[in-house]
Design an enzyme around this catalytic site. Structure first.
Site, PDB file in Angstrom:
ATOM      1  N   LEU A 212      23.062 -11.055  11.296  1.00 21.20           N
ATOM      2  CA  LEU A 212      21.890 -10.510  10.628  1.00 21.20           C
ATOM      3  C   LEU A 212      20.722 -11.219  11.323  1.00 21.20           C
ATOM      4  O   LEU A 212      20.741 -12.440  11.460  1.00 21.20           O
ATOM      5  CB  LEU A 212      22.011 -10.908   9.174  1.00 21.20           C
ATOM      6  CG  LEU A 212      21.182 -10.225   8.119  1.00 21.20           C
ATOM      7  CD1 LEU A 212      21.973 -10.238   6.832  1.00 21.20           C
ATOM      8  CD2 LEU A 212      19.895 -10.952   7.941  1.00 21.20           C
ATOM      9  N   PRO A 384      21.874  -4.174  20.150  1.00 14.39           N
ATOM     10  CA  PRO A 384      21.703  -5.610  19.935  1.00 14.39           C
ATOM     11  C   PRO A 384      22.017  -6.397  21.205  1.00 14.39           C
ATOM     12  O   PRO A 384      22.958  -6.061  21.917  1.00 14.39           O
ATOM     13  CB  PRO A 384      22.733  -5.923  18.842  1.00 14.39           C
ATOM     14  CG  PRO A 384      23.789  -4.871  18.967  1.00 14.39           C
ATOM     15  CD  PRO A 384      23.144  -3.665  19.588  1.00 14.39           C
ATOM     16  N   SER A 391      16.757  -7.442  21.891  1.00 15.97           N
ATOM     17  CA  SER A 391      17.466  -6.261  21.431  1.00 15.97           C
ATOM     18  C   SER A 391      16.545  -5.075  21.685  1.00 15.97           C
ATOM     19  O   SER A 391      15.347  -5.263  21.917  1.00 15.97           O
ATOM     20  CB  SER A 391      17.782  -6.368  19.939  1.00 15.97           C
ATOM     21  OG  SER A 391      18.683  -7.421  19.705  1.00 15.97           O
ATOM     22  N   HIS A 409      26.210  -0.075  23.999  1.00 14.41           N
ATOM     23  CA  HIS A 409      26.160  -0.542  22.612  1.00 14.41           C
ATOM     24  C   HIS A 409      25.680  -1.977  22.473  1.00 14.41           C
ATOM     25  O   HIS A 409      25.488  -2.470  21.373  1.00 14.41           O
ATOM     26  CB  HIS A 409      27.525  -0.407  21.946  1.00 14.41           C
ATOM     27  CG  HIS A 409      28.444  -1.582  22.150  1.00 14.41           C
ATOM     28  ND1 HIS A 409      28.783  -2.066  23.400  1.00 14.41           N
ATOM     29  CD2 HIS A 409      29.091  -2.371  21.254  1.00 14.41           C
ATOM     30  CE1 HIS A 409      29.607  -3.093  23.249  1.00 14.41           C
ATOM     31  NE2 HIS A 409      29.811  -3.306  21.979  1.00 14.41           N
ATOM     32  N   GLY A 412      27.463  -6.979  26.220  1.00 11.20           N
ATOM     33  CA  GLY A 412      28.778  -7.113  26.864  1.00 11.20           C
ATOM     34  C   GLY A 412      29.036  -8.542  27.315  1.00 11.20           C
ATOM     35  O   GLY A 412      28.204  -9.176  27.934  1.00 11.20           O
ATOM     36  N   LYS A 485      24.655 -16.052  11.527  1.00 11.22           N
ATOM     37  CA  LYS A 485      25.920 -15.697  12.172  1.00 11.22           C
ATOM     38  C   LYS A 485      27.076 -15.981  11.232  1.00 11.22           C
ATOM     39  O   LYS A 485      27.000 -16.870  10.392  1.00 11.22           O
ATOM     40  CB  LYS A 485      26.115 -16.577  13.421  1.00 11.22           C
ATOM     41  CG  LYS A 485      25.291 -16.154  14.610  1.00 11.22           C
ATOM     42  CD  LYS A 485      25.764 -14.839  15.146  1.00 11.22           C
ATOM     43  CE  LYS A 485      26.059 -14.867  16.615  1.00 11.22           C
ATOM     44  NZ  LYS A 485      26.491 -13.557  17.114  1.00 11.22           N
TER      45      LYS A 485
END
Lengths: 486, 171
Positions: A212, A384, A391, A409, A412, A485
């Site tokens: 978050l 993100p 982001s 997405h 990576g 986290k």
């Protein structure tokens, strides 16, 4: 440790597209295409991900090509960042490994009326307030406990179930992919174990790369689209990354095991058992699809609850009303999912099963499934990055028809978790980030090193590829200020 | 809603850099040189390779390895028990089912297992018991969440007289 480089062929199509030709492996039904620039390609060759792109090209019914986005990295079965579409009417298959264990892992972006100066002095305490009120960490349990009967309703209603229980507002559903509930979820095909694991976890963040994050918009690329989103430079946003928790893991586990055992029945051979699959129209394929959709709805419900828990913290902590805070949902996207979508392939309309594993749907402007407000600009795509860099918010384009309207997405990984731990031995990631003005709070002692910025590709490079290749378009960039986290 | 933590509590909640990261050590058997298990690198996930002089020992060692990834084992006692009986079409699937079952027991009953006793083991079936303790966060430290045990690169084979098993976890 020096890794062996992948030695297979990668033919240059243009600056951002590389082909693995069919001839690489006789079992390949279609070529592979990797979206990357020369620089990212060097990282991509350092693990087995390109081999996995070639493996996916073996799947029965696969259409056109096996795709990989620039955030590609080594997964199990499919690579992460993989996209594959199969022709439903031509015995095309569905593979639980093409969705992953964390079904409908995804991300949502929330705007606020706040600016950086409003929260900067209180940032640290706000991060701790979020950490204390949003369940996070290994095996975290939430405030919601449900019976199996109630869980069945949740699995069909998705995010709407949460709204009905007081978590959020009905307009949130308008800005969630599939309105937060995909049709065709079948609670009858969900195992007792999945039900059991799902009962304690609605409204929990989980661990690992889930987070978050409080962010500030530090760059606008497209003023017109940003205005539609009601976003501007210097504005505070909130991003939530989570999935379907133990419920989704159990669904994937149950069906991957089942499909390994029915491969023979359908005469399917795959190069990796984690690619086990069944025809979409077979009883096994239909059952998985029904169960996967339950998990997808579970995840949308989960992110809806998490967002509302975070809103309440902001309201209470900053002593502002919901109206003054303006915490409206921009959008929520899934990035581990299989969807049945219609496409024109060589002039013929076809029903395809599009697997996106670590890839985001990115519909072009005008698509009927988009909210009215976004019809002119295209589907919001939320990317993100790692907790130390950036982001992005992007939008879908017509060009993305070539990727079955899919894009990247995230950033990576480039470093394994244990390599990150070795590499960062003796360093305090929390302190280093704090020096950059980023407050981080984590439930797990190892999480921060495993998730350190250096363990990831630079998201700016990844997004540059999808933007330049034209499969989505940059709208704005965010910088992290506070991170919770798991 | 609870108030933000006091500075002291904050300190505890904060992650202390990389100091505790030698978590996945290779265990050397005190009596000999044979490793029980070791971590294998995988970009996104965690791989585990276990060894055993026979299949029973291999199954015990891989289970120990998995729980070493999940939690710190030093304060865990063998108080709670689970009886495990499984069947599978072949040894590799049995190896996977064994880990999958233990992981399920951990997730559903919250037991960290550290002792394993295998009563019967063939290529297709296992009958075993596992001993451990319910998670108590005052005394136990959980390390990594394992989402699932994958089929990717799953291998059980005999190499130079030693049984080896490899598995990749989705974390």
């Amino acid at each position: 440790m020096k890794k062996d480089l992948w030695q297979g062929p990668l033919e240059k199509i243009d600056d951002y597209r590389w082909r693995i030709p069919k001839r690489y492996n006789p079992g390949m039904r279609v070529p592979g295409i990797i979206y990357a620039d020369e620089n990212l390609l060097k990282d991509i060759r350092t693990d087995r991900a390109p081999e996995q792109v070639a493996n996916v090209a073996h799947l029965p019914g696969i259409v056109k090509y096996s795709l990989a986005m620039p955030d590609i990295h080594w997964g199990y079965g499919f690579c992460i960042g993989g996209v594959a579409a199969t022709d439903v009417e031509a015995d095309g298959v569905i593979s639980p490994g093409g969705v992953g264990f964390d079904i409908n892992c995804g991300v949502r972006l929330v705007r606020t009326n706040l600016s950086e100066k409003d929260i900067k002095p209180k940032l640290r305490d706000l991060v701790y307030a979020l950490f204390n009120n949003v369940p996070a960490g290994v095996g975290s349990k939430g405030e919601i406990r449900i019976s199996s009967q109630e869980e069945k309703k949740l699995l069909v209603k998705g995010a709407k179930w949460a709204v009905e229980k007081g978590y959020g507002r009905s307009e949130d559903l308008e800005y969630t992919e599939e309105h937060g509930a995909i049709e065709g979820a079948d609670p009858q095909v969900v195992s007792a174990r999945a039900y059991e694991r799902g009962q304690k976890q609605p409204g929990t963040l989980g661990s690992g790369n889930h987070f978050l994050e409080i962010q500030v918009i530090d760059q606008i690329y497209d003023n017109q689209a940003a205005a539609v989103f009601n976003l501007h430079q210097g504005q505070i946003t909130l991003m939530i990354h989570s999935g379907s928790r133990g419920f989704g893991y159990q669904i994937c586990d149950d069906y991957a095991k089942g499909m390994v055992r029915t491969l023979g029945k359908f005469g399917i051979t795959v190069p990796d058992r984690q690619l086990a699959c069944a025809p979409v129209k077979s009883p096994e394929g239909k059952a998985y699809l029904g169960a996967m959709r339950c998990a997808a709805n579970y995840a949308w419900c989960n992110r809806q609850v998490l967002m509302e828990l975070a809103r309440r913290v902001f309201e209470k902590f900053l002593k502002l009303s919901p109206k003054d805070l303006g915490m409206d949902l921009i959008y929520d996207v899934a990035h581990n999912i299989a969807k049945i979508e219609k496409y024109k392939i060589d002039g013929e309309e076809k029903l395809l099963c599009v697997h996106r594993k670590g890839a985001t749907r990115a519909f072009a402007p005008g698509h009927p499934e988009l909210p009215e407000k976004y019809k002119s600009i295209g589907q919001p795509v939320i990317i993100p990055g790692d907790m130390g860099r950036n982001s992005y918010l992007l939008v879908g384009t017509e060009k993305a028809a070539e990727t079955f309207y899919s894009t990247c997405h995230g950033s990576g990984r480039v470093m394994s978790r244990s390599a990150a731990i070795r590499h960062l031995k003796g360093r305090s990631i929390a302190r280093e980030l704090e020096q950059k003005g980023i407050y981080v709070c984590s439930a797990g002692r190892q999480t921060l090193a495993e998730e350190a910025p250096e363990a990831y590709k630079n998201v700016n490079d990844v997004v540059n590829v999808v933007h330049e290749a034209g499969i989505s378009r940059r709208v704005c960039r965010m910088r992290p200020l506070g991170v919770v986290k798991g | 809603m609870a108030d933000p933590k006091s500075p002291g509590e904050r300190k505890r909640a904060e992650t202390k850099g990389a100091e505790s990261f030698a978590a996945h050590q290779i265990f050397i058997n005190p009596k000999g040189n044979m490793k029980q298990y070791e971590i294998i690198d995988h970009t996104a996930d965690i791989g585990l390779r276990a060894y055993g002089k026979d299949l029973k020992q291999l199954f015990i060692n891989v289970a120990r390895g998995m729980f070493d990834i999940l939690a710190e084992l030093k304060n865990v006692q063998a108080k709670d028990k689970a009886e495990i009986k499984l069947e599978a079409p072949n040894i590799e699937e049995l190896f996977l089912s064994w880990l999958r079952e233990l992981l399920y027991q951990y997730n559903s009953r919250g037991i960290i297992f550290k002792e394993f006793l295998i009563d019967k083991l063939s290529d297709n079936s296992i009958s075993a018991s596992a001993g451990g303790e319910k998670v108590d966060l005052k005394r136990h430290r959980l390390k990594t969440e394992i989402k699932a045990v994958t089929y990717h690169q799953l291998k059980v084979q005999k190499v130079k007289g030693v049984w080896q098993g490899e598995v990749i976890f989705d974390v």
